[in-house]
Design a protein around this motif. Structure first.
Motif, short mmCIF file in Angstrom:
data_model
loop_
_atom_site.label_atom_id
_atom_site.label_comp_id
_atom_site.label_asym_id
_atom_site.label_seq_id
_atom_site.Cartn_x
_atom_site.Cartn_y
_atom_site.Cartn_z
N MET A 170 -15.39 -0.25 37.93
CA MET A 170 -14.12 -0.76 38.39
C MET A 170 -13.64 -1.90 37.49
O MET A 170 -12.48 -1.91 37.10
CB MET A 170 -14.27 -1.22 39.84
N LEU A 171 -14.50 -2.82 37.16
CA LEU A 171 -14.14 -3.94 36.31
C LEU A 171 -13.76 -3.45 34.91
O LEU A 171 -12.80 -3.93 34.32
CB LEU A 171 -15.29 -4.95 36.23
N TRP A 172 -14.50 -2.47 34.41
CA TRP A 172 -14.22 -1.93 33.07
C TRP A 172 -12.84 -1.27 33.05
O TRP A 172 -12.11 -1.38 32.06
CB TRP A 172 -15.32 -0.96 32.66
N THR A 173 -12.47 -0.58 34.12
CA THR A 173 -11.15 0.05 34.22
C THR A 173 -10.06 -1.01 34.18
O THR A 173 -9.03 -0.82 33.51
CB THR A 173 -11.04 0.85 35.53
N LEU A 174 -10.26 -2.12 34.86
CA LEU A 174 -9.28 -3.20 34.84
C LEU A 174 -9.15 -3.82 33.46
O LEU A 174 -8.05 -4.14 33.02
CB LEU A 174 -9.65 -4.27 35.87
N ILE A 175 -10.27 -3.97 32.77
CA ILE A 175 -10.24 -4.55 31.41
C ILE A 175 -9.50 -3.62 30.46
O ILE A 175 -8.65 -4.07 29.68
CB ILE A 175 -11.67 -4.85 30.92
N ILE A 176 -9.80 -2.32 30.51
CA ILE A 176 -9.10 -1.36 29.66
C ILE A 176 -7.61 -1.32 30.04
O ILE A 176 -6.74 -1.26 29.16
CB ILE A 176 -9.74 0.03 29.74
N GLY A 177 -7.30 -1.36 31.33
CA GLY A 177 -5.91 -1.41 31.78
C GLY A 177 -5.19 -2.64 31.27
O GLY A 177 -4.03 -2.56 30.84
N LEU A 178 -5.85 -3.78 31.28
CA LEU A 178 -5.27 -5.02 30.78
C LEU A 178 -4.95 -4.90 29.30
O LEU A 178 -3.85 -5.24 28.85
CB LEU A 178 -6.22 -6.19 31.04
N ILE A 179 -5.89 -4.40 28.52
CA ILE A 179 -5.69 -4.25 27.08
C ILE A 179 -4.57 -3.26 26.79
O ILE A 179 -3.68 -3.52 25.98
CB ILE A 179 -7.00 -3.83 26.39
N ALA A 180 -4.60 -2.11 27.47
CA ALA A 180 -3.58 -1.08 27.24
C ALA A 180 -2.20 -1.57 27.66
O ALA A 180 -1.21 -1.31 26.98
CB ALA A 180 -3.94 0.20 27.98
N GLY A 181 -2.11 -2.25 28.78
CA GLY A 181 -0.83 -2.80 29.24
C GLY A 181 -0.28 -3.84 28.29
O GLY A 181 0.92 -3.86 28.00
N TRP A 182 -1.15 -4.69 27.77
CA TRP A 182 -0.72 -5.71 26.81
C TRP A 182 -0.22 -5.04 25.53
O TRP A 182 0.84 -5.41 25.02
CB TRP A 182 -1.89 -6.65 26.51
N LEU A 183 -0.97 -4.06 25.03
CA LEU A 183 -0.54 -3.35 23.82
C LEU A 183 0.79 -2.64 24.04
O LEU A 183 1.67 -2.67 23.18
CB LEU A 183 -1.61 -2.35 23.38
N ALA A 184 0.95 -1.98 25.18
CA ALA A 184 2.20 -1.27 25.47
C ALA A 184 3.37 -2.26 25.56
O ALA A 184 4.47 -1.96 25.09
CB ALA A 184 2.07 -0.49 26.76
N GLY A 185 3.13 -3.41 26.15
CA GLY A 185 4.18 -4.43 26.22
C GLY A 185 4.57 -4.92 24.84
O GLY A 185 5.75 -5.12 24.54
N MET A 186 3.59 -5.10 23.98
CA MET A 186 3.86 -5.54 22.62
C MET A 186 4.62 -4.47 21.83
O MET A 186 5.50 -4.79 21.04
CB MET A 186 2.56 -5.90 21.89
N ILE A 187 4.31 -3.21 22.07
CA ILE A 187 4.96 -2.12 21.35
C ILE A 187 6.38 -1.92 21.86
O ILE A 187 7.32 -1.79 21.08
CB ILE A 187 4.15 -0.81 21.49
N SER A 188 6.56 -1.90 23.17
CA SER A 188 7.87 -1.53 23.71
C SER A 188 8.82 -2.71 23.90
O SER A 188 10.02 -2.54 23.74
CB SER A 188 7.70 -0.79 25.03
N ARG A 189 8.33 -3.87 24.25
CA ARG A 189 9.20 -5.02 24.52
C ARG A 189 9.03 -6.15 23.52
O ARG A 189 9.89 -6.99 23.40
CB ARG A 189 8.91 -5.61 25.90
N GLY A 190 7.88 -6.24 22.92
CA GLY A 190 7.60 -7.35 22.03
C GLY A 190 6.92 -8.52 22.73
O GLY A 190 6.66 -9.54 22.12
N SER A 191 6.62 -8.38 24.03
CA SER A 191 5.89 -9.41 24.77
C SER A 191 5.12 -8.75 25.89
O SER A 191 5.34 -7.60 26.22
CB SER A 191 6.85 -10.45 25.34
#
Length: 84
Positions: A1-22
């Motif tokens: 469960m914790l590992w899923t949250l960590i991967i989700g955090l990283i993926a969400g951050w990357l997607a935000g950087m790609i699509s919005r720039g923040s």
């Protein structure tokens, strides 16, 4: 469960950087990343691809999160879009 949250955090951050720039903040990144993991897994399954390991999971989740954000922006409208 914790590992899923960590991967989700990283993926969400990357997607935000790609699509919005923040990023979307801690909880926003986790939510976008987890939804992206489901969307990415579905899309990759449709074309017959599988991803293995942590890096593969992050890549699939990020691609899914970017696709998810693209669809959300289509329905909610983007501030950058102007009608002439």
């Amino acid at each position: 469960m914790l590992w899923t949250l960590i991967i989700g955090l990283i993926a969400g951050w990357l997607a935000g950087m790609i699509s919005r720039g923040s990023s979307f903040g801690l909880f926003g990144n986790i939510i976008v990343g987890i939804v992206g993991a489901y969307v990415g897994g579905f899309l990759f399954n449709l074309i017959g691809l599988n991803a293995y390991g942590t890096i593969g999971g992050i890549i699939v989740s990020t691609i899914g999160a970017v696709a998810f954000l693209w669809v959300v922006n289509m329905f909610t409208g983007s501030k950058r879009r102007r009608l002439n």
